[in-house]
Design an enzyme around this catalytic site. Structure first.
Site, PDB file in Angstrom:
ATOM      1  N   ALA A  84      -1.671  -5.233  -5.114  1.00 36.96           N
ATOM      2  CA  ALA A  84      -0.581  -4.791  -5.986  1.00 36.96           C
ATOM      3  C   ALA A  84       0.707  -4.822  -5.175  1.00 36.96           C
ATOM      4  CB  ALA A  84      -0.848  -3.383  -6.521  1.00 36.96           C
ATOM      5  N   THR A  93      -3.730   5.111  -5.857  1.00 35.64           N
ATOM      6  CA  THR A  93      -2.466   4.382  -5.867  1.00 35.64           C
ATOM      7  C   THR A  93      -1.897   4.395  -7.279  1.00 35.64           C
ATOM      8  OG1 THR A  93      -1.295   2.419  -5.057  1.00 35.64           O
ATOM      9  CG2 THR A  93      -3.337   2.045  -6.294  1.00 35.64           C
ATOM     10  N   TYR A  94      -0.744   3.786  -7.436  1.00 33.54           N
ATOM     11  CA  TYR A  94      -0.022   3.819  -8.705  1.00 33.54           C
ATOM     12  C   TYR A  94       0.299   2.401  -9.145  1.00 33.54           C
ATOM     13  CZ  TYR A  94       3.901   4.674 -11.922  1.00 33.54           C
ATOM     14  OH  TYR A  94       4.741   4.687 -13.016  1.00 33.54           O
ATOM     15  N   HIS A  95       0.099   2.155 -10.435  1.00 28.43           N
ATOM     16  CA  HIS A  95       0.474   0.874 -11.035  1.00 28.43           C
ATOM     17  C   HIS A  95       1.442   1.124 -12.180  1.00 28.43           C
ATOM     18  CE1 HIS A  95      -2.770  -0.798  -8.727  1.00 28.43           C
ATOM     19  NE2 HIS A  95      -3.706  -0.206  -9.433  1.00 28.43           N
ATOM     20  N   GLY A 108     -10.641   2.176  -1.016  1.00 30.50           N
ATOM     21  CA  GLY A 108      -9.343   2.840  -0.846  1.00 30.50           C
ATOM     22  C   GLY A 108      -9.219   4.128  -1.625  1.00 30.50           C
ATOM     23  N   LEU A 136      -3.854  -2.827  -1.172  1.00 32.33           N
ATOM     24  CA  LEU A 136      -5.036  -3.662  -1.365  1.00 32.33           C
ATOM     25  C   LEU A 136      -6.244  -2.798  -1.691  1.00 32.33           C
ATOM     26  CD1 LEU A 136      -4.908  -6.005   1.773  1.00 32.33           C
ATOM     27  CD2 LEU A 136      -3.918  -6.439  -0.449  1.00 32.33           C
ATOM     28  N   GLY A 171      -8.056  -6.504  -6.073  1.00 34.86           N
ATOM     29  CA  GLY A 171      -7.177  -7.380  -5.300  1.00 34.86           C
ATOM     30  C   GLY A 171      -6.001  -6.631  -4.715  1.00 34.86           C
ATOM     31  N   CYS A 230      -2.468   5.755  -1.119  1.00 38.54           N
ATOM     32  CA  CYS A 230      -3.583   5.205  -0.355  1.00 38.54           C
ATOM     33  C   CYS A 230      -4.157   6.218   0.635  1.00 38.54           C
ATOM     34  CB  CYS A 230      -3.172   3.926   0.376  1.00 38.54           C
ATOM     35  SG  CYS A 230      -2.469   2.680  -0.734  1.00 38.54           S
TER      36      CYS A 230
END
Length: 205
Positions: free
Chosen positions: A151, A74-76, A71, A137, A149, A167
């Protein structure tokens, strides 16, 4: 076949968890029990192994970490439920496509519990509500074992998603559970998510 060990790790910095995932995978053997790690991270952008740097639209104080998952960027952040799956797919006799489907279905099932209709998209892995993305994912496979995995956005500040093409999709809008549910029991979310995922694994085969 034994169920995976489920660990609720709370709020943890991204890089130590990333390193621990790899250490676990590199040192596991045929008898090592699978594990599922439930965790949240302080604010961080993570870039997939084939991620294009132009998907970071603005430089921000939020760190950007290069990873080996599939991928794009992305942001966490706190308020996002991450579920890392450390599975021996060869032992389970399942493929990557099955695993992705299990992850997506576990999120759809969780959202159904709260009366939210969610769906997948064939050309864009993840889970969507009203064409807005609620779950991302990304996986990496090493010697038939999975790392990384999903989020799931639960109750977080979504603003930093505006600094990226989430993404890799320009203009993709993000959403979260909080937008549809007034009261959220985080333990309940984790339980439904993990039970739904584990329930799909062919543990009796």
């Amino acid at each position: 076949m034994d169920k995976p060990i489920i660990k609720n790790l709370g709020l943890q910095p991204y890089l130590p968890i990333y390193d621990n995932m790899h250490h676990f995978t590199l040192t596991r053997n045929a008898d090592t029990l699978d594990e599922i790690w439930l965790v949240e991270h302080p604010a961080v952008f993570t870039q997939g192994k084939v991620g294009k740097p132009e998907h970071l639209l603005h430089q921000t104080p939020i760190p950007v970490v290069q990873t080996d998952r599939g991928g794009q960027i992305t942001y966490h952040a706190p308020g996002q439920q991450i579920m890392y799956i450390l599975l021996d797919l060869k032992r389970l006799k399942i493929g990557i496509r099955d695993t992705v489907s299990f992850l997506e279905y576990s999120v759809i099932t969780t959202l159904e519990h709260y009366g939210i209709a969610a769906k997948t998209k064939a050309d864009a892995p993840g889970v969507y509500v009203n064409n807005q993305k609620i779950c991302s994912l990304g996986l990496h496979i090493h010697r038939g074992c999975t790392l990384h995995g999903l989020a799931l956005n639960v109750d977080m500040d979504l603003t930093p998603f505006n600094d990226i093409n989430p993404c890799g999709y320009a203009g993709l809008q993000m959403t979260q559970l909080k937008n549809y549910v007034t009261t959220i029991n985080r333990d309940e979310v984790r339980q439904i998510l993990t039970e739904s995922f584990v329930g799909q694994l062919p543990l009796n085969s």
